[in-house]
Motif scaffolding. Sequence first.
Motif, mmCIF file in Angstrom:
data_model
loop_
_atom_site.group_PDB
_atom_site.id
_atom_site.type_symbol
_atom_site.label_atom_id
_atom_site.label_comp_id
_atom_site.label_asym_id
_atom_site.label_seq_id
_atom_site.Cartn_x
_atom_site.Cartn_y
_atom_site.Cartn_z
ATOM 1 N N GLY A 15 0.795 -1.225 0.000
ATOM 2 C CA GLY A 15 0.000 0.000 0.000
ATOM 3 C C GLY A 15 0.826 1.273 0.000
ATOM 4 N N ARG A 16 2.147 1.149 0.020
ATOM 5 C CA ARG A 16 2.999 2.345 0.041
ATOM 6 C C ARG A 16 3.221 2.860 -1.377
ATOM 7 N NH1 ARG A 16 7.644 0.800 0.820
ATOM 8 N NH2 ARG A 16 7.309 -1.452 0.935
ATOM 9 N N ARG A 17 2.929 4.123 -1.608
ATOM 10 C CA ARG A 17 3.085 4.682 -2.947
ATOM 11 C C ARG A 17 4.536 4.616 -3.412
ATOM 12 N NH1 ARG A 17 1.272 7.381 -7.067
ATOM 13 N NH2 ARG A 17 2.536 9.012 -8.044
ATOM 14 N N SER A 18 5.477 4.835 -2.485
ATOM 15 C CA SER A 18 6.891 4.783 -2.864
ATOM 16 C C SER A 18 7.251 3.393 -3.375
ATOM 17 C CB SER A 18 7.770 5.150 -1.676
ATOM 18 O OG SER A 18 7.571 4.231 -0.596
ATOM 19 N N GLY A 19 6.660 2.369 -2.765
ATOM 20 C CA GLY A 19 6.924 1.006 -3.211
ATOM 21 C C GLY A 19 6.339 0.734 -4.584
ATOM 22 N N ILE A 20 5.118 1.225 -4.810
ATOM 23 C CA ILE A 20 4.468 1.045 -6.113
ATOM 24 C C ILE A 20 5.295 1.722 -7.207
ATOM 25 C CG2 ILE A 20 2.401 1.551 -7.474
ATOM 26 C CD1 ILE A 20 0.807 1.463 -4.846
ATOM 27 N N VAL A 21 5.718 2.958 -6.937
ATOM 28 C CA VAL A 21 6.527 3.697 -7.910
ATOM 29 C C VAL A 21 7.860 2.984 -8.136
ATOM 30 C CG1 VAL A 21 7.768 5.860 -8.332
ATOM 31 C CG2 VAL A 21 5.448 5.912 -7.389
ATOM 32 N N GLY A 22 8.449 2.472 -7.060
ATOM 33 C CA GLY A 22 9.733 1.780 -7.191
ATOM 34 C C GLY A 22 9.630 0.535 -8.048
ATOM 35 N N PHE A 23 8.606 -0.290 -7.806
ATOM 36 C CA PHE A 23 8.401 -1.488 -8.619
ATOM 37 C C PHE A 23 8.163 -1.110 -10.078
ATOM 38 C CE2 PHE A 23 7.034 -3.883 -4.655
ATOM 39 C CZ PHE A 23 8.139 -4.715 -4.663
ATOM 40 N N SER A 24 7.361 -0.079 -10.286
ATOM 41 C CA SER A 24 7.031 0.339 -11.661
ATOM 42 C C SER A 24 8.277 0.810 -12.408
ATOM 43 C CB SER A 24 5.982 1.456 -11.635
ATOM 44 O OG SER A 24 4.779 1.015 -11.039
ATOM 45 N N ARG A 25 9.123 1.571 -11.727
ATOM 46 C CA ARG A 25 10.351 2.061 -12.356
ATOM 47 C C ARG A 25 11.292 0.895 -12.663
ATOM 48 N NH1 ARG A 25 11.514 7.418 -8.586
ATOM 49 N NH2 ARG A 25 10.039 8.812 -9.637
ATOM 50 N N PHE A 26 11.330 -0.075 -11.770
ATOM 51 C CA PHE A 26 12.180 -1.243 -12.003
ATOM 52 C C PHE A 26 11.760 -1.961 -13.275
ATOM 53 C CE2 PHE A 26 13.020 -5.807 -11.432
ATOM 54 C CZ PHE A 26 14.386 -5.778 -11.237
ATOM 55 N N LEU A 27 10.456 -2.199 -13.446
ATOM 56 C CA LEU A 27 9.964 -2.901 -14.634
ATOM 57 C C LEU A 27 10.117 -2.057 -15.900
ATOM 58 C CD1 LEU A 27 6.726 -4.506 -13.127
ATOM 59 C CD2 LEU A 27 8.856 -5.669 -13.711
ATOM 60 N N ALA A 28 10.117 -0.715 -15.745
ATOM 61 C CA ALA A 28 10.242 0.168 -16.906
ATOM 62 C C ALA A 28 11.692 0.390 -17.318
ATOM 63 C CB ALA A 28 9.588 1.520 -16.596
#
Length: 427
Positions: A15-28
């Motif tokens: 539920g942490r936005r920083s985690g969501i953004v981090g995962f998304s950047r990793f995949l991108a």
Amino acid sequence: MVARTSTCLRRLAGGRRSGIVGFSRFLANPRVTAEAVIEGWGAELSQACAGRHILAIQDSSDFNFSTTKERSRGLGAIGKGSGRGVLLHAMLGVDAETGGILGLAAGRIWTRDGRVSVPHRARPLSEKESHRWLSTAEAAKTVLAQAHMVTEIGDRESDIYEKWARLPEPGFHILTRAMTDRSILEGGGKLSSAPLKLAGTAQVAMRARPGRPARTARLEARFGPVTIKRPANLARQPGLAETVEVSLIEVSEVNAPPGAEPISWRLLTTHKVEDADMAWRAVSWYRQRWHIEQFFRTLKQQGLQLEDSQLENAERLIKLTAIAARAACTIMQLVQARDGKSGQDAKIAFSSSEIQTLHALLPELEGKTALQKNPHPPETLAWAAWIIAKLGGWDGYPKSKPPGPITFRHGLQYFKSVSHGWKLRNV
């Protein structure tokens, strides 16, 4: 993914936005590639396979991601319908003696780019999707170099003559179910007309599968050497042997139940099958194909629910699939570790903090009698699996039905919440 049994980025990030953004950047990140992730699959297996006979089981499955005409997500067609998604081809390394899953060896993940106009027969194997059966096995040879022996196992789709002619080498064998009634040198006939010896009958427990409930089948086996001939359409390929010597094992069910489709397998292998014991041993190896089928189920609705991912981009979905495949393999190892035979370390599935949590939970889950105690060595995967299964609702008694994937899924979900609270105990 293993801890939360999910591929949803929001759940993985807690539920942490920083985690969501981090995962998304990793995949991108363009430096993060599915090929590199797949190459890393075999790191654990390359050490675990040393000195063992490895069953290298490979198969393919497609993953249907929801799309519309306006939102194709860059995905190509799969199957015969209108579905769109990615295709995963993977190879599992399994210990031939114990049936223990040791890890992923190699594979390929892709999405189709339109329809191919050139007829299938007019294209060389290197330009066909079916080339994955050869390329995956070749890649696995490096990963499995320390194994005492390797037996590559595939179902009918992998019965490709080029594979028989090019892959086998000392210590690397093939065991495949025949796709067609191949032409053989003996008597100018077919596989169905080959002279075979009777290997007797055996009662075999057949696992449940879609459209077939579990049952005990009485199987009869026959075996003998045959020489398969190069198909006429491959005559122009330079360096391709005209014949390949293999062993044929025919397995048929005797007195199948009314309404049930009788078991009928025609197996080909480069192993020398010279007696009944070896024939039934090869049949037992082929039956280990069940592991790869369970692997794909673990990736889908029975486990990680990969097809529910809402990632917008096909490239990211392919990377996510590569990571999820490794997580699915770990989950299967956890389920399999319940009997304590694998001897694997809990660190392959749990962090140091989570192992501390397992130690803290154990006294509350164990009973007073010996039958209610965790019977496995501390900090082994079997020890952790016992705890997780108890959290998922298993009663822990040896005579009870062993915990399955759903029980472990419930236990892991509960454990993740407890583990998070344990980390906060000194905050």
